[in-house]
Design an enzyme around this catalytic site. Structure first.
Site, PDB file in Angstrom:
ATOM      1  N   ARG A  99     -25.423   1.734 100.930  1.00 16.25           N
ATOM      2  CA  ARG A  99     -26.298   0.782  99.982  1.00 16.25           C
ATOM      3  C   ARG A  99     -26.675  -0.554 100.982  1.00 16.25           C
ATOM      4  O   ARG A  99     -26.841  -1.667 100.211  1.00 16.25           O
ATOM      5  CB  ARG A  99     -25.991   0.543  98.759  1.00 16.25           C
ATOM      6  N   GLU A 107     -25.860  -3.651  92.030  1.00 26.40           N
ATOM      7  CA  GLU A 107     -26.582  -3.014  93.259  1.00 26.40           C
ATOM      8  C   GLU A 107     -28.052  -3.646  93.088  1.00 26.40           C
ATOM      9  O   GLU A 107     -28.726  -3.660  94.015  1.00 26.40           O
ATOM     10  CB  GLU A 107     -26.797  -1.156  92.827  1.00 26.40           C
ATOM     11  N   SER A 148     -29.783   2.359  89.182  1.00 18.77           N
ATOM     12  CA  SER A 148     -28.408   2.053  89.047  1.00 18.77           C
ATOM     13  C   SER A 148     -28.264   0.571  89.080  1.00 18.77           C
ATOM     14  O   SER A 148     -28.766   0.048  90.085  1.00 18.77           O
ATOM     15  CB  SER A 148     -27.661   2.788  90.022  1.00 18.77           C
TER      16      SER A 148
END
EC number: 1.3.1.98
Length: 304
Positions: free
Chosen positions: A177, A297, A227
């Site tokens: 990520r 995130e 998310s």
């Protein structure tokens, strides 16, 4: 910053229709919250982008680069300075054999359909991810066992001085990520991905399977940023949140999704503070129960 002076200077660079004053950021992020940006611009060419960056540097203006805002939470005070939006203004792509060159503002879902028609496999995991190729590269987006690093061959970038570079996959320093874009200031202009020839029906079936999983398990009907929390080592954020008894927890206009606990959603009337307060409750509760500090995130920006 003298807003009117900067606006007039931008008129020499960009069409009037592509410059917005005091633009509500809730129109530009998928959470549908956020206060105003002093100025929002949508350059349509690399030269326009370079000229905007030159003005920003000359006048020492604060700035923010966004794609289609699918992984952002902008606070209620908004954004000072200039927001540069790279979305449907940079959305061209070309398919040549097994290689696809994609401008950074192109939606993954749009290019995914064209890649299916070309009978190329390897992009299925990305075809249902909300967002643009630029944003996906910045965070090495992934789903269902695939990540952007698996298919990227090279990325064309512009630095804040307007210089252009072609980075290899290795130079992008992809990790879970994140990429080099988390540490150094570059703007993604385009990327080349390398795929494989495949069977149309098989590719379509895989995409349909992934889509069905998303529709079944994710709260796609409510504004969110996907998310909300990163996956902690050896665990899953959604499971920790559910096991903490937080499914459906509602705080004013924000809610821990009843459909998937890994999503914080806007019930329709939330402001950024509602979402942030709920995220704090989730993090503190999970930490007190399991000793795991969840990390967002979603990227949180702007003024209170």
């Amino acid at each position: 910053m003298n807003k009117q002076y900067i606006y007039n200077s931008l008129l020499d660079i960009i069409d009037k229709d592509d410059i917005k004053l005091d633009e509500p950021m809730k129109k530009h992020i998928s959470f549908r919250v956020g206060g105003p940006a002093d100025i929002l611009v949508k350059p349509r060419t690399e030269n326009q982008l370079k000229s905007v960056l030159k003005l920003i540097k000359k006048e020492n203006i604060p700035y923010l680069i966004i794609g289609n805002g699918s992984n952002l939470l902008i606070k209620d005070g908004g954004i000072r300075g200039i927001v540069i939006e790279i979305s449907d203004n940079f959305n061209d792509f070309q398919i040549e054999g097994t290689k696809v060159n994609i401008q950074s503002g192109t939606l993954l879902s749009v290019v995914g359909k064209a890649i299916l028609r070309a009978e190329l496999k390897g992009f299925e995991f990305a075809s249902g991810i909300p967002g643009t190729i630029g944003g996906a590269l910045a965070m090495n987006a992934g789903a269902y066992g695939g990540e952007m690093k698996d298919i990227v061959k090279s990325v064309r970038l512009m630095d804040m001085d307007g210089n252009i570079f072609d980075f290899t996959k290795e130079q992008m320093k992809f990790e879970y990520r994140k990429s080099i874009l988390a540490k150094q200031e570059y703007i993604v202009l385009s990327a080349e991905v390398e795929l494989e020839k495949g069977n149309y029906d098989e590719i379509k079936s895989t995409m349909a399977d992934f889509t069905q999983r998303r529709v079944t398990k994710q709260p796609l009907s409510l504004p969110s940023a996907g998310s909300t929390f990163k996956r902690p080592p050896g665990n899953f954020a959604g499971k920790l949140i559910e096991d903490s008894g937080l499914r459906g927890l509602t705080l004013r206009g924000a809610q821990v999704s009843e459909k998937h606990c890994g999503f914080v959603v806007n019930l329709g009337n939330a402001d950024a503070k509602d979402l942030l307060d709920l995220m704090y409750v989730v993090k503190s509760t999970v930490y007190s129960k399991y000793g795991v500090m969840l990390e967002e995130e979603v990227k949180i920006l702007g003024e209170e």
